[in-house]
Write a protein that holds these residues in place. Structure first.
Motif, PDB file in Angstrom:
ATOM      1  N   UNK A 187       0.818  -1.216   0.000  1.00  0.00           N
ATOM      2  CA  UNK A 187       0.000   0.000   0.000  1.00  0.00           C
ATOM      3  C   UNK A 187       0.849   1.263   0.000  1.00  0.00           C
ATOM      4  N   UNK A 188       0.258   2.347  -0.450  1.00  0.00           N
ATOM      5  CA  UNK A 188       0.848   3.686  -0.374  1.00  0.00           C
ATOM      6  C   UNK A 188      -0.040   4.513   0.546  1.00  0.00           C
ATOM      7  N   UNK A 189       0.558   5.131   1.545  1.00  0.00           N
ATOM      8  CA  UNK A 189      -0.217   5.854   2.549  1.00  0.00           C
ATOM      9  C   UNK A 189       0.212   7.317   2.579  1.00  0.00           C
ATOM     10  N   UNK A 190      -0.766   8.207   2.522  1.00  0.00           N
ATOM     11  CA  UNK A 190      -0.554   9.654   2.677  1.00  0.00           C
ATOM     12  C   UNK A 190       0.490  10.218   1.708  1.00  0.00           C
ATOM     13  N   UNK A 191       0.403   9.824   0.465  1.00  0.00           N
ATOM     14  CA  UNK A 191       1.270  10.396  -0.558  1.00  0.00           C
ATOM     15  C   UNK A 191       0.670  11.724  -1.027  1.00  0.00           C
ATOM     16  N   UNK A 192       1.440  12.810  -0.952  1.00  0.00           N
ATOM     17  CA  UNK A 192       0.895  14.123  -1.320  1.00  0.00           C
ATOM     18  C   UNK A 192       0.881  14.305  -2.825  1.00  0.00           C
ATOM     19  N   UNK A 193      -0.253  14.775  -3.326  1.00  0.00           N
ATOM     20  CA  UNK A 193      -0.422  15.095  -4.742  1.00  0.00           C
ATOM     21  C   UNK A 193      -0.927  16.526  -4.821  1.00  0.00           C
ATOM     22  N   UNK A 194      -0.277  17.334  -5.648  1.00  0.00           N
ATOM     23  CA  UNK A 194      -0.676  18.726  -5.822  1.00  0.00           C
ATOM     24  C   UNK A 194      -1.015  18.945  -7.294  1.00  0.00           C
ATOM     25  N   UNK A 195      -2.187  19.478  -7.547  1.00  0.00           N
ATOM     26  CA  UNK A 195      -2.581  19.717  -8.933  1.00  0.00           C
ATOM     27  C   UNK A 195      -3.885  20.489  -9.007  1.00  0.00           C
ATOM     28  N   UNK A 196      -4.483  20.488 -10.200  1.00  0.00           N
ATOM     29  CA  UNK A 196      -5.732  21.212 -10.431  1.00  0.00           C
ATOM     30  C   UNK A 196      -6.752  20.278 -11.066  1.00  0.00           C
ATOM     31  N   UNK A 197      -8.002  20.411 -10.654  1.00  0.00           N
ATOM     32  CA  UNK A 197      -9.081  19.602 -11.204  1.00  0.00           C
ATOM     33  C   UNK A 197     -10.121  20.521 -11.835  1.00  0.00           C
ATOM     34  N   UNK A 198     -11.122  19.904 -12.431  1.00  0.00           N
ATOM     35  CA  UNK A 198     -12.176  20.709 -13.058  1.00  0.00           C
ATOM     36  C   UNK A 198     -12.997  21.467 -12.017  1.00  0.00           C
ATOM     37  N   UNK A 199     -12.958  21.022 -10.779  1.00  0.00           N
ATOM     38  CA  UNK A 199     -13.698  21.724  -9.735  1.00  0.00           C
ATOM     39  C   UNK A 199     -13.131  23.116  -9.489  1.00  0.00           C
ATOM     40  N   UNK A 200     -11.807  23.294  -9.652  1.00  0.00           N
ATOM     41  CA  UNK A 200     -11.156  24.596  -9.458  1.00  0.00           C
ATOM     42  C   UNK A 200      -9.935  24.651 -10.369  1.00  0.00           C
ATOM     43  N   UNK A 202      -8.301  26.968 -11.727  1.00  0.00           N
ATOM     44  CA  UNK A 202      -7.379  28.100 -11.642  1.00  0.00           C
ATOM     45  C   UNK A 202      -6.485  28.070 -10.416  1.00  0.00           C
ATOM     46  N   UNK A 203      -6.670  27.102  -9.537  1.00  0.00           N
ATOM     47  CA  UNK A 203      -5.897  27.081  -8.287  1.00  0.00           C
ATOM     48  C   UNK A 203      -5.375  25.681  -8.013  1.00  0.00           C
ATOM     49  N   UNK A 204      -4.203  25.638  -7.415  1.00  0.00           N
ATOM     50  CA  UNK A 204      -3.640  24.363  -6.979  1.00  0.00           C
ATOM     51  C   UNK A 204      -4.335  23.894  -5.702  1.00  0.00           C
ATOM     52  N   UNK A 205      -4.558  22.580  -5.646  1.00  0.00           N
ATOM     53  CA  UNK A 205      -5.047  21.946  -4.419  1.00  0.00           C
ATOM     54  C   UNK A 205      -4.089  20.820  -4.068  1.00  0.00           C
ATOM     55  N   UNK A 206      -4.111  20.462  -2.798  1.00  0.00           N
ATOM     56  CA  UNK A 206      -3.241  19.374  -2.329  1.00  0.00           C
ATOM     57  C   UNK A 206      -4.108  18.290  -1.707  1.00  0.00           C
ATOM     58  N   UNK A 207      -3.740  17.050  -1.981  1.00  0.00           N
ATOM     59  CA  UNK A 207      -4.460  15.903  -1.432  1.00  0.00           C
ATOM     60  C   UNK A 207      -3.463  14.902  -0.860  1.00  0.00           C
ATOM     61  N   UNK A 208      -3.895  14.235   0.224  1.00  0.00           N
ATOM     62  CA  UNK A 208      -3.144  13.097   0.756  1.00  0.00           C
ATOM     63  C   UNK A 208      -3.798  11.841   0.201  1.00  0.00           C
ATOM     64  N   UNK A 209      -3.067  11.101  -0.602  1.00  0.00           N
ATOM     65  CA  UNK A 209      -3.617   9.941  -1.308  1.00  0.00           C
ATOM     66  C   UNK A 209      -3.085   8.655  -0.685  1.00  0.00           C
ATOM     67  N   UNK A 210      -4.026   7.706  -0.431  1.00  0.00           N
ATOM     68  CA  UNK A 210      -3.650   6.367   0.029  1.00  0.00           C
ATOM     69  C   UNK A 210      -4.220   5.348  -0.945  1.00  0.00           C
ATOM     70  N   UNK A 211      -3.436   4.328  -1.248  1.00  0.00           N
ATOM     71  CA  UNK A 211      -3.818   3.306  -2.227  1.00  0.00           C
ATOM     72  C   UNK A 211      -3.696   1.921  -1.602  1.00  0.00           C
ATOM     73  N   UNK A 212      -4.714   1.070  -1.834  1.00  0.00           N
ATOM     74  CA  UNK A 212      -4.697  -0.299  -1.320  1.00  0.00           C
ATOM     75  C   UNK A 212      -5.187  -1.239  -2.421  1.00  0.00           C
ATOM     76  N   UNK A 213      -4.520  -2.358  -2.553  1.00  0.00           N
ATOM     77  CA  UNK A 213      -4.971  -3.350  -3.534  1.00  0.00           C
ATOM     78  C   UNK A 213      -6.134  -4.138  -2.961  1.00  0.00           C
TER      79      UNK A 213
END
Length: 668
Positions: A187-200, A202-213
Motif C-alpha cells: 500500500x501507499x499511505x498519505x502520498x501528497x499530490x498537488x494539482x488542479x481539477x475541473x472543480x477549481x 485556476x488554483x492548486x489543491x493538495x491531497x493526501x492519497x492512500x492506495x490499497x490493492x
C-alpha cells in the motif's frame, strides 16, 4: 452469498424434502440422509407453528407468488432458530410444481446488513474521497466527496480511466503508483499530490492519497481502493511558513552579500544575484545616469536617462536580449513601470501579464515578442530610494516559475531594494569623492622630465582599488644648484581629500626647503615641525640629494621603508639607513647617510603600497622585491612597469608611489 451461508431446500408438492444443500445441513443441523424424503413441516417446524407453515407453503404452491419473511425453525439440537426465508415456486418440464426455499440465519443477515449500511453511509457521507478502480484503472465506484473534488458527477466516472478524469501532469506520478500497488500489493499511505481539477481549474489543491490493492476471498486481484483527503489548508500553511523562512533567509543573505564593496556596478550585481533565482527568474537594475556622472539627479521635470548596471537571469533565455544590457543608456516611455516608479516613488505589481501589459513593460515591440515567447507572465517594478531621492529602478519577472508575484514578494523585493539603494548611493558618493581626491592627488604630483643632470628618472603613481580611498603617497624630483637633484618619496597616513591636501602641503614645503640647500636630515627636521601643524596627520618620507660630479647620494629617512640600491652588474641590496621617526611625531633625530651612486647604478624609492600586503610578512615581500631587481639591466621606465605588474594587484587597498633613478655620466 458466501458471507450469508445461504441454504437451499427443494420441497415436492406433497411437502416432502427432495433436495438438501450442505448449507442446509450447517444451518438446520440435519444431514441429507436425515432430511431427504421427510415432510419439511414435521422435520423443521415446531408443532405450534406447523399450521402456519403449511398455509404459507400452500399459498406459494397454489398462487405461484413468492414469500419472504422470518420464520422460527427447529434445529436438530432441539433449539429454535429465527431464519430469514425466501420461498418461490418452481415448475419442471412436465408441469409439476416444487417449492424452493432459500434460508439464512437471521442474526448473520442482520450483521451483514448493518455492515453494508455502515459502509454505505461511510462512502456516501464521509468528507474524504473514496473510489474503487479495476485492474485497468477504470472507475467502478466513487463517493460524492470525491466526485465533488474532481468536479465530475459520480455517474460520469463509471467506466472511465483515472487519467481521463485527471489529465493534469501532476497526476501522472499518481497513476504510476497505482500500477505499482496493483503489481506489488504494497500500500501507499498519505502520498501528497498537488494539482488542479475541473472543480477549481485556476488554483492548486493538495491531497493526501492512500492506495490499497483489493482482493477477493480467493486472492484474485479485483482492483485498487483510492482514499483521498483534501489537505490544501495544511499545504498552504506549510507553503506560507516556507515562504516566510525563505524571506528571512533572503534578507539575511542580502545583508551579508549586498554592499560588500564601494563599487556601484558590483553592488547592483550583488542585489541581482540575491534575487535570482530565489525570488525572480529575471532581474534588471537601472540607475539614474546623472547621479553616476555628477552625483546629482537631473534638474528637469521629465523622465531621466537611466543606465543599466546589472542583469541576471536564472537560466539561458532569449528574453535576456529584451532587457537593456549593463552599460547601455535608455529613457523609458511614460507608461513603463520604471517611469511609474520614478514619478510616484511607489512600486508596481502586475500579477498577470496580458499582451497589452507585455507591450507596456517592454522597451519595444520586438522585446515584447521575446518576453511573450519566453513565457514571462508576472512583473514587478521597485524604486531604489536613498536619502529621499529615487536613484534608480529594479525590475523583476517570472517565466518558468508558474506562481505569480504577490504582495509578500513585493514586500520582500522592496526591503532588499531599500537596503541595496543605500549601498549603491554610498558607492556613488564614494566614487565621486574618490575621483575628486585622485584628481587632486595627481594634480599635486610633479610633471617630471625623464632626464636630469647625470640621472635618468622614471616615476609612477597608482591609486588604490576602486572601493578604497585615495591615499597621500607622493614623489618629487627637484632640480638644485650645481646640477644636483633632490629625490623625495613619501606617504601621508590617512586617505581621501584630507590626505591628498596634506600631501600637497608637504610637497610644497619640501620644494621650498630644498631651495635652501640644506642637508637631508635638516630638511626632514623642518618637515617634522611643519607636519605637526597638520595634526592628526603623520607621514613617512625618504629624502635624497644626488651630486653627479661626486657620484654621491646623500639620503635620510623619516620612518620610511629602506630604498634599494641596484649596482651596475651587482646584486641589489636594501640601504641600511637610520630609520628615524615618522614626520609629525615630533622630537625625532634624523641622520644623513652618504652612499656611492656610480654611472649605471639605480636607486629605487617606493611607498609601502608596493610591497605590503595583509597576509605576507614584510621581510618576505622585501626579499621578493630584491629578486625582481636582479637579472639583466633595464631602463627605469621598463623596470617601473615590471615591478608594478609583479607586485601590484588590482584589488590592493593602498596606493603606490614608485621612483627609480639611474646614474649616467654627466655630459658637458
Amino acid at each position: 452469498m458466501d458471507l450469508l451461508g445461504v441454504a437451499a431446500v427443494l420441497v415436492e408438492a406433497d411437502g416432502r424434502i427432495d433436495m438438501w444443500s450442505p448449507q442446509a445441513e450447517a444451518l438446520f443441523g440435519f444431514s441429507g440422509e436425515e432430511a431427504l424424503g421427510q415432510y419439511a413441516a414435521r422435520l423443521l417446524v415446531d408443532p405450534e407453528h406447523r399450521a402456519e407453515a403449511i398455509r404459507l407453503f400452500a399459498t406459494v404452491m397454489e398462487s405461484g407468488e413468492d414469500w419472504a419473511g422470518v420464520f422460527p425453525v427447529r434445529h436438530k439440537d432441539g433449539g429454535i432458530r429465527t431464519v430469514e426465508f425466501r420461498n418461490m415456486r418452481l415448475t419442471d418440464n412436465i408441469g409439476d410444481h416444487y417449492a424452493l426455499g432459500l434460508a439464512t440465519d437471521r442474526a448473520t443477515l442482520r450483521q451483514v446488513e448493518r455492515k453494508v449500511a455502515l459502509s454505505s453511509q461511510l462512502v456516501t457521507q464521509a468528507p474524504i474521497g473514496l473510489a474503487v478502480l479495476d485492474t485497468e484503472l477504470r472507475y467502478v465506484a466513487v463517493n460524492p466527496a470525491l466526485a465533488e473534488m474532481h468536479g465530475v458527477p459520480e455517474a460520469d466516472h463509471m467506466g472511465r480511466g483515472f487519467r481521463e478524469i485527471l489529465p493534469g501532469e501532476p497526476f501522472a506520478a499518481a497513476e504510476a503508483q497505482m500500477h505499482e500497488v496493483l503489481e506489488t500489493g504494497l500500500p501507499v499511505v498519505d502520498q501528497q499530490v498537488v494539482g488542479r481539477t475541473r472543480a477549481d481549474p485556476d488554483s492548486d489543491h493538495a491531497w493526501a492519497m492512500s492506495l490499497y490493492r483489493l482482493e477477493d476471498h480467493a486472492g484474485q486481484v479485483l482492483g485498487i481502493a483510492n482514499v483521498i483527503v483534501d489537505v490544501t489548508d495544511r499545504y498552504e500553511s506549510a507553503r506560507a511558513a516556507e515562504r516566510a523562512q525563505q524571506r528571512l533567509r533572503m534578507m539575511a543573505e542580502g545583508s551579508a552579500r549586498i554592499g560588500t564593496t564601494l563599487e556601484v556596478e558590483r553592488t547592483a550585481q550583488e542585489l541581482a544575484d540575491v534575487l535570482v533565482p530565489e525570488l525572480a527568474d529575471m532581474v534588471a537594475v537601472d540607475i539614474v545616469d546623472s547621479l553616476l556622472k555628477s552625483g546629482r539627479p537631473d534638474a528637469g521635470d521629465g523622465l531621466p536617462l537611466f543606465r543599466a548596471l546589472a542583469v541576471k537571469t536564472a537560466y539561458p533565455t532569449d528574453a535576456s536580449t529584451a532587457i537593456i544590457q549593463p552599460g547601455h543608456l535608455t529613457t523609458y516611455h511614460a507608461d513603463h513601470p520604471a517611469a511609474h516608479c520614478f514619478r510616484t516613488r511607489e512600486p508596481l505589481l502586475i500579477t498577470h501579464l496580458d499582451r497589452a501589459d507585455l507591450v507596456r513593460v517592454a522597451a519595444d515591440d520586438e522585446a515584447a515578442r521575446l518576453l511573450a515567447e519566453a513565457g514571462v507572465h508576472t512583473d514587478m517594478a521597485v524604486p531604489l530610494i536613498a536619502r529621499d531621492e529615487v536613484i534608480g529602478v529594479m525590475g523583476l519577472a517570472r517565466a518558468r516559475n508558474p506562481r505569480p508575484f504577490d504582495e509578500d514578494d513585493l514586500t520582500l523585493a522592496c526591503e532588499l531594494a531599500s537596503a541595496a539603494a543605500l549601498s549603491i548611493d554610498n558607492a556613488i558618493l564614494h566614487q565621486h569623492i574618490r575621483s575628486a581626491a585622485e584628481t587632486l592627488q595627481r594634480s599635486l604630483l610633479p610633471q617630471i622630465s625623464p632626464r636630469h643632470p647625470g640621472l635618468e628618472i622614471a616615476a609612477r603613481y597608482r591609486p588604490a582599488q576602486a572601493f578604497s580611498e585615495v591615499g597621500g603617497d607622493w614623489y618629487d624630483i627637484i632640480p638644485l644648484d650645481g646640477d644636483r637633484t633632490a629625490l623625495a618619496v613619501g606617504d601621508v597616513m590617512g586617505s581621501g581629500i584630507p590626505a591628498a591636501t596634506a600631501m600637497g602641503r608637504l610637497r610644497t614645503a619640501t620644494s621650498t626647503l630644498a631651495d635652501l640647500d640644506l642637508d637631508p636630515a635638516r630638511i626632514l627636521t623642518h618637515l617634522d615641525k611643519i607636519t605637526q601643524d597638520l595634526d592628526p596627520f603623520f607621514a613617512t618620507c625618504s629624502y635624497a640629494v644626488y651630486d653627479p660630479y661626486q657620484h654621491q647620494l646623500h639620503i635620510a629617512s623619516a620612518g620610511h621603508l629602506p630604498p634599494v640600491l641596484v649596482p651596475d652588474g651587482g646584486p641589489p641590496r636594501l640601504l641600511d639607513l637610520p630609520s628615524g621617526t615618522p614626520l609629525g611625531v615630533g622630537g625625532g633625530a634624523f641622520e644623513t647617510t652618504t652612499v656611492a651612486l656610480e654611472p649605471g647604478d639605480q636607486l629605487v624609492l617606493y611607498t609601502d603600497g608596493l610591497v605590503e600586503t595583509r597576509h605576507d610578512p614584510i621581510d618576505e615581500r622585501l626579499a621578493h622585491l630584491l629578486r625582481l631587481l636582479q637579472g639583466p639591466p633595464s631602463d627605469p621606465e621598463d623596470r617601473c612597469e615590471r615591478l608594478l605588474r609583479a607586485l601590484r594587484k588590482p584589488s590592493d587597498h593602498d596606493d603606490v608611489a614608485l621612483l627609480i633613478a639611474q646614474a649616467h655620466p654627466l655630459k658637458p
